[in-house]
Design an enzyme around this catalytic site. Sequence first.
Site, PDB file in Angstrom:
ATOM      1  N   ASN A   1       0.913  -1.038  -0.125  1.00  0.00           N
ATOM      2  CA  ASN A   1       0.013  -0.140  -0.013  1.00  0.00           C
ATOM      3  C   ASN A   1       0.859   1.366   0.034  1.00  0.00           C
ATOM      4  OD1 ASN A   1      -1.616  -2.127   0.953  1.00  0.00           O
ATOM      5  ND2 ASN A   1      -3.228  -0.726   1.789  1.00  0.00           N
TER       6      ASN A   1
ATOM      7  N   HIS B   1      -5.570   3.468  -2.419  1.00  0.00           N
ATOM      8  CA  HIS B   1      -6.816   3.766  -1.822  1.00  0.00           C
ATOM      9  C   HIS B   1      -7.199   5.213  -2.347  1.00  0.00           C
ATOM     10  CE1 HIS B   1     -10.295   3.501   1.682  1.00  0.00           C
ATOM     11  NE2 HIS B   1     -10.446   3.858   0.604  1.00  0.00           N
TER      12      HIS B   1
ATOM     13  N   ARG C   1      -8.062  12.376   0.691  1.00  0.00           N
ATOM     14  CA  ARG C   1      -6.962  12.762   1.615  1.00  0.00           C
ATOM     15  C   ARG C   1      -5.483  12.497   1.258  1.00  0.00           C
ATOM     16  NH1 ARG C   1      -8.787   9.005   6.562  1.00  0.00           N
ATOM     17  NH2 ARG C   1     -10.792   9.956   6.231  1.00  0.00           N
TER      18      ARG C   1
ATOM     19  N   GLU D   1      -8.323   0.222  -4.014  1.00  0.00           N
ATOM     20  CA  GLU D   1      -9.044   0.172  -2.954  1.00  0.00           C
ATOM     21  C   GLU D   1     -10.289   1.401  -3.046  1.00  0.00           C
ATOM     22  OE1 GLU D   1      -7.436   0.554   0.898  1.00  0.00           O
ATOM     23  OE2 GLU D   1      -6.282  -1.204   0.754  1.00  0.00           O
TER      24      GLU D   1
ATOM     25  N   THR E   1      -9.576   2.226   7.574  1.00  0.00           N
ATOM     26  CA  THR E   1     -10.604   1.432   7.133  1.00  0.00           C
ATOM     27  C   THR E   1     -10.853   0.649   8.339  1.00  0.00           C
ATOM     28  OG1 THR E   1      -9.721   1.426   4.944  1.00  0.00           O
ATOM     29  CG2 THR E   1     -11.718   0.070   5.590  1.00  0.00           C
TER      30      THR E   1
ATOM     31  N   GLU F   1     -10.881 -10.222   0.930  1.00  0.00           N
ATOM     32  CA  GLU F   1      -9.724  -9.760   1.640  1.00  0.00           C
ATOM     33  C   GLU F   1     -10.171  -9.832   3.159  1.00  0.00           C
ATOM     34  OE1 GLU F   1      -6.879  -6.637   0.322  1.00  0.00           O
ATOM     35  OE2 GLU F   1      -6.758  -6.049   2.220  1.00  0.00           O
TER      36      GLU F   1
ATOM     37  N   HIS G   1      -4.558  -5.472   6.788  1.00  0.00           N
ATOM     38  CA  HIS G   1      -4.779  -4.467   7.732  1.00  0.00           C
ATOM     39  C   HIS G   1      -4.129  -4.753   8.946  1.00  0.00           C
ATOM     40  CE1 HIS G   1      -6.534  -1.160   9.877  1.00  0.00           C
ATOM     41  NE2 HIS G   1      -7.088  -0.495   8.700  1.00  0.00           N
TER      42      HIS G   1
HETATM   43  N1  PXP Z   1      -6.157  -3.773   3.155  1.00  0.00           N
HETATM   44  C1  PXP Z   1      -7.165  -2.828   2.962  1.00  0.00           C
HETATM   45  C2  PXP Z   1      -8.437  -3.045   2.371  1.00  0.00           C
HETATM   46  C3  PXP Z   1      -6.964  -1.530   3.570  1.00  0.00           C
HETATM   47  O1  PXP Z   1      -7.776  -0.543   3.980  1.00  0.00           O
HETATM   48  C4  PXP Z   1      -5.746  -1.355   4.290  1.00  0.00           C
HETATM   49  C5  PXP Z   1      -5.478  -0.099   5.068  1.00  0.00           C
HETATM   50  O2  PXP Z   1      -5.091   0.836   3.915  1.00  0.00           O
HETATM   51  C6  PXP Z   1      -4.670  -2.361   4.122  1.00  0.00           C
HETATM   52  C7  PXP Z   1      -5.127  -3.446   3.487  1.00  0.00           C
HETATM   53  C8  PXP Z   1      -3.362  -2.093   4.852  1.00  0.00           C
HETATM   54  O3  PXP Z   1      -3.436  -1.850   6.140  1.00  0.00           O
HETATM   55  P1  PXP Z   1      -2.140  -1.380   6.924  1.00  0.00           P
HETATM   56  O4  PXP Z   1      -1.831   0.085   6.265  1.00  0.00           O
HETATM   57  O5  PXP Z   1      -2.452  -1.395   8.308  1.00  0.00           O
HETATM   58  O6  PXP Z   1      -1.031  -2.125   6.550  1.00  0.00           O
END
Ligand code: PXP
Length: 235
Positions: free
Chosen positions: A6, A42, A48, A68, A99, A149, A189
């Site tokens: 990400n 995302h 933002r 996303e 999220t 996911e 996440h």
């Molecule tokens: N997957 C999704 C759908 C998310 O919304 C997020 C948060 O941006 C992540 C994965 C990655 O989460 P993290 O930044 O905590 O690794």
Amino acid sequence: MKLGVNIHHIATLRNARGGVEPSIIEAAKTALREDILALTMHLREDRRHIQDKDLYDVKKLGAKINLEMAATKEIHDIALNLVPYSVCLVPERRQEVTTEGGLNVFAQKDYLKEYIKPLQDKGILVSLFIDPDEEQIKSASYIGADYIEMHTGAFSLAFQEGNYKEEFEKLKKGAKLAQTLGLKVNAGHGLNYENVYLMKEIPDLCELNIGHSIISRAIFVGLSQAVKEMLSLIK
Ligand code: PXP
């Protein structure tokens, strides 16, 4: 198991000063030099972090984008125009920092079934970000998603508190049910360098999407090294 990185956290930092640094393109190029599956970005309704232009700039690099997105009309149009490798539908609340929970697919089954069809018709893989909950998983199968996911936020918090067994069992059970129903399973996440090893105990997970921890580590060791270290933990 593959890794999606990400990179929208880079945009958060960039937008803090309203300029061009750090560069999303440089981050994307750096991550793409490693053996990753995709870049996860995302596009929030309030923009933002990632901006529309970032998506097209990264697509031009030939990157696989996992977009996303909230299941709104505006973002649907953008996805159909961009044609990313995959989309992951997430719930979105303006006040939240990140999220915070899974998408309620059960409550909007028919809307989502209609919503994902044009995306899939364009060859975009559709994933749904959901809690490892039986009703949600069955609903994801009903609407014809390609992937789920699993939201690993509760597991990650429990891990931090030293008592993760129950949340981990939910993930294992959820993955099994989804796979039985023909869904492919990703997770993400809150995963980090300490807890990610447990994901290897969930059979046939396809992809982990990890952002915050990798970008945080990158501050100290650089992005290439941070991605390499995560890859070595999940291979
Ligand atoms: N997957 C999704 C759908 C998310 O919304 C997020 C948060 O941006 C992540 C994965 C990655 O989460 P993290 O930044 O905590 O690794």
